[in-house]
Enzyme design. Sequence first.
Site, PDB file in Angstrom:
ATOM      1  N   VAL A  76     -20.161   8.463  21.528  1.00 61.30           N
ATOM      2  CA  VAL A  76     -19.816   7.044  21.602  1.00 61.30           C
ATOM      3  C   VAL A  76     -20.620   6.363  22.715  1.00 61.30           C
ATOM      4  CG1 VAL A  76     -17.949   5.400  22.068  1.00 61.30           C
ATOM      5  CG2 VAL A  76     -17.506   7.427  20.670  1.00 61.30           C
ATOM      6  N   CYS A  77     -20.879   7.091  23.802  1.00 58.63           N
ATOM      7  CA  CYS A  77     -21.506   6.502  24.996  1.00 58.63           C
ATOM      8  C   CYS A  77     -22.829   5.782  24.723  1.00 58.63           C
ATOM      9  CB  CYS A  77     -21.693   7.572  26.064  1.00 58.63           C
ATOM     10  SG  CYS A  77     -20.143   8.289  26.650  1.00 58.63           S
ATOM     11  N   PRO A  78     -23.770   6.389  23.974  1.00 60.66           N
ATOM     12  CA  PRO A  78     -25.032   5.663  23.777  1.00 60.66           C
ATOM     13  C   PRO A  78     -24.869   4.367  23.006  1.00 60.66           C
ATOM     14  CG  PRO A  78     -24.973   7.650  22.422  1.00 60.66           C
ATOM     15  CD  PRO A  78     -23.820   7.721  23.371  1.00 60.66           C
ATOM     16  N   ILE A  81     -23.875   1.779  25.666  1.00 61.79           N
ATOM     17  CA  ILE A  81     -24.935   1.462  26.628  1.00 61.79           C
ATOM     18  C   ILE A  81     -26.049   0.659  25.963  1.00 61.79           C
ATOM     19  CG2 ILE A  81     -26.699   2.478  28.129  1.00 61.79           C
ATOM     20  CD1 ILE A  81     -24.694   4.824  28.555  1.00 61.79           C
TER      21      ILE A  81
END
Length: 230
Positions: A76-78, A81
Amino acid sequence: RANIPFGGWSRMKYLFALAAIFAALAIAEGSVPVRKQAPAWKGKAVKNGEIVDLASSDFKGKWLVLFFYPLDFTFVCPTEIVEFNNKYAEFKKLGAEVVGVSVDSPHTHLAWTRTDRKDGGLGSIDFPLLSDITKRISSSYGVLVEDEADEHFGVTMRGTYIIDPEGVVRSFAINDEPVGRNIDEVMRLLLAAQHAAANKGQGCPANWKKGDKTIKANRKDSLEFFKQWM
């Protein structure tokens, strides 16, 4: 048994002392209340493809969106960002800077920004990624998972802090690990916080967007809003 006086001023002083103790404990455990100073920080960050020194003091006089995420090279993080990066120019136009934080090393941040997005990397991004390898920053902001029984022990949850030019927290939210943020909502909250700061005595109602009517924070003038609200 100790005789604790509960009359008049003695009782009030006792209660104030208890309140102060509980407030100090909350801060020690990493609680960051709205309308209070955000914890200061400094560390190594990746910015423009290089490892540099970065500190909260670098953003004095500017609005700051400080967001925490669990780990580099995850899932999920990319998406978050990259979406922050897509809207970074809009944040800049509002006089705000953006900083991402995780417990990864600066070298891992650098490697992630050198990995193609089709391979789960970030590619080039325009705002800094701060390394909190000591985990002190995440702990001070209350987003570090410190329960050893938790599957995410030792990493941060998705905390988002909107901090004003004086270093005061104006909004924060923390999402669980699987729940990605809505970056448009972060921007809406920033706009609302900026409007409220520039227009004392006005409140931004539910779902407020830039250009919408606000509420004057007194009984008489608030009726002007309520009469046309429904």
